[in-house]
Design a protein around this motif. Structure first.
Motif, PDB file in Angstrom:
ATOM      1  N   ASN A   1       0.916  -1.187   0.054  1.00 40.97           N
ATOM      2  CA  ASN A   1       0.099  -0.087  -0.012  1.00 40.97           C
ATOM      3  C   ASN A   1       0.819   1.246  -0.014  1.00 40.97           C
ATOM      4  N   ASP A   2       1.924   1.242   0.829  1.00 34.91           N
ATOM      5  CA  ASP A   2       2.809   2.533   0.978  1.00 34.91           C
ATOM      6  C   ASP A   2       3.549   2.565  -0.400  1.00 34.91           C
ATOM      7  N   VAL A   3       3.877   1.445  -1.003  1.00 34.09           N
ATOM      8  CA  VAL A   3       4.575   1.672  -2.640  1.00 34.09           C
ATOM      9  C   VAL A   3       3.639   2.385  -3.284  1.00 34.09           C
ATOM     10  N   TYR A   4       2.355   2.248  -3.286  1.00 36.18           N
ATOM     11  CA  TYR A   4       1.450   2.953  -4.375  1.00 36.18           C
ATOM     12  C   TYR A   4       1.120   4.250  -3.922  1.00 36.18           C
ATOM     13  N   LYS A   5       1.570   4.701  -2.673  1.00 36.15           N
ATOM     14  CA  LYS A   5       1.337   6.146  -2.415  1.00 36.15           C
ATOM     15  C   LYS A   5       2.107   7.012  -3.311  1.00 36.15           C
ATOM     16  N   GLY A   6       3.267   6.443  -3.880  1.00 40.65           N
ATOM     17  CA  GLY A   6       4.010   7.258  -5.148  1.00 40.65           C
ATOM     18  C   GLY A   6       3.655   6.190  -6.535  1.00 40.65           C
ATOM     19  N   THR A   7       4.785   6.673  -7.119  1.00 40.51           N
ATOM     20  CA  THR A   7       4.717   5.750  -8.520  1.00 40.51           C
ATOM     21  C   THR A   7       5.875   4.729  -8.392  1.00 40.51           C
ATOM     22  N   PRO A   8       5.460   3.803  -8.263  1.00 37.71           N
ATOM     23  CA  PRO A   8       6.724   2.769  -8.312  1.00 37.71           C
ATOM     24  C   PRO A   8       7.064   2.406  -9.848  1.00 37.71           C
ATOM     25  N   PRO A   9       8.296   2.107 -10.168  1.00 36.68           N
ATOM     26  CA  PRO A   9       9.050   1.821 -11.374  1.00 36.68           C
ATOM     27  C   PRO A   9       8.140   1.197 -12.275  1.00 36.68           C
TER      28      PRO A   9
ATOM     29  N   GLU B   1      -4.472  -1.852  -1.422  1.00 36.09           N
ATOM     30  CA  GLU B   1      -5.953  -1.223  -1.864  1.00 36.09           C
ATOM     31  C   GLU B   1      -5.883  -0.095  -2.538  1.00 36.09           C
ATOM     32  N   ASN B   2      -4.640   0.838  -2.318  1.00 32.28           N
ATOM     33  CA  ASN B   2      -4.458   2.126  -3.063  1.00 32.28           C
ATOM     34  C   ASN B   2      -4.497   1.859  -4.382  1.00 32.28           C
ATOM     35  N   ALA B   3      -3.645   0.651  -4.793  1.00 28.48           N
ATOM     36  CA  ALA B   3      -3.599   0.462  -6.335  1.00 28.48           C
ATOM     37  C   ALA B   3      -4.967   0.048  -6.922  1.00 28.48           C
ATOM     38  N   ILE B   4      -5.720  -0.738  -6.082  1.00 35.52           N
ATOM     39  CA  ILE B   4      -7.215  -1.049  -6.696  1.00 35.52           C
ATOM     40  C   ILE B   4      -7.989   0.083  -6.927  1.00 35.52           C
ATOM     41  N   SER B   5      -7.934   0.694  -5.814  1.00 36.63           N
ATOM     42  CA  SER B   5      -8.830   2.053  -5.722  1.00 36.63           C
ATOM     43  C   SER B   5      -8.359   2.712  -6.924  1.00 36.63           C
TER      44      SER B   5
END
Length: 195
Positions: free
Chosen positions: A4-12, A64-68
């Motif tokens: 979830n934390d990873v998807y707070k930004g833009t992963p590579p 959840e962030n990514a799915i949202s």
């Protein structure tokens, strides 16, 4: 939670477009319309592409962030598909046996721990129908670099994980597109059918 934390930004790996290796599978007709699942779908680009090419598509991810974000993206593009928050090591809790014709995996297998790999293979096998196809894109051991992550995977590791439950059609060299170095990361593409 880490993902979830990873998807707070833009992963590579979070491109604003599908992975070229999967686009090629659709163009070549290897992926045909049917029930399709994108495991570890992230923000949904590959799943949306499946839906736009005639698949009844679902994407699953732990974040959840990514799915949202994926749901928002699908609505904005007027594409109908399902997104589910869930653990791919427990897909038997979410999907019925033999539910899917096609399962795609873009960069998920190579983050699995050794002990998770057989569980993962069994879960993918269970949700695919007989003769269903599994396509997996992972970093290959030909990718240079001293970094531990993402793990590089050998052909032998892919074979030993999947050959007990799948007929391996091919494991070929392709590129894994990322924001860090577009179209130049060395990867393997696995094509396998549920046996």
């Amino acid at each position: 939670m880490f993902w979830n934390d990873v998807y707070k930004g833009t992963p590579p790996w979070d491109l604003d477009r599908p992975q070229p290796a999967f686009q090629a599978l659709i163009q070549s007709g290897e992926i045909k319309p049917g029930r399709a699942l994108d495991i570890g779908c992230g923000r949904g680009e590959n799943a949306i592409m499946l839906a736009m090419n005639g698949c009844d598509a679902t994407g699953i991810d732990l974040a959840e962030n990514a799915i949202s974000d994926a749901k928002t993206k699908a609505i904005e593009r007027h594409v109908k598909l399902n997104f589910v928050v869930g653990n791919v090591l427990q897909m038997d809790r979410l999907f019925t046996e033999g539910e899917f014709d096609v399962v795609i995996d873009s960069g998920l297998f190579h983050v699995m721990m050794d002990e998770e790999r057989p569980v993962f293979a069994q879960q993918v096998h269970r949700i695919l129908k007989n003769g269903g196809k599994y396509f997996m894109l992972c970093f290959s051991d030909k990718e240079p670099g001293e970094y531990e992550l993402p793990r590089r995977v050998s052909k032998a590791e892919i074979e030993s994980t999947f050959s007990p439950l799948f007929n391996i059609i091919y494991i070929k060299d392709v590129a894994f597109d990322s924001l860090l170095n577009p179209s130049s990361r060395k990867a393997y593409l696995l094509s396998a059918t549920r046996s």
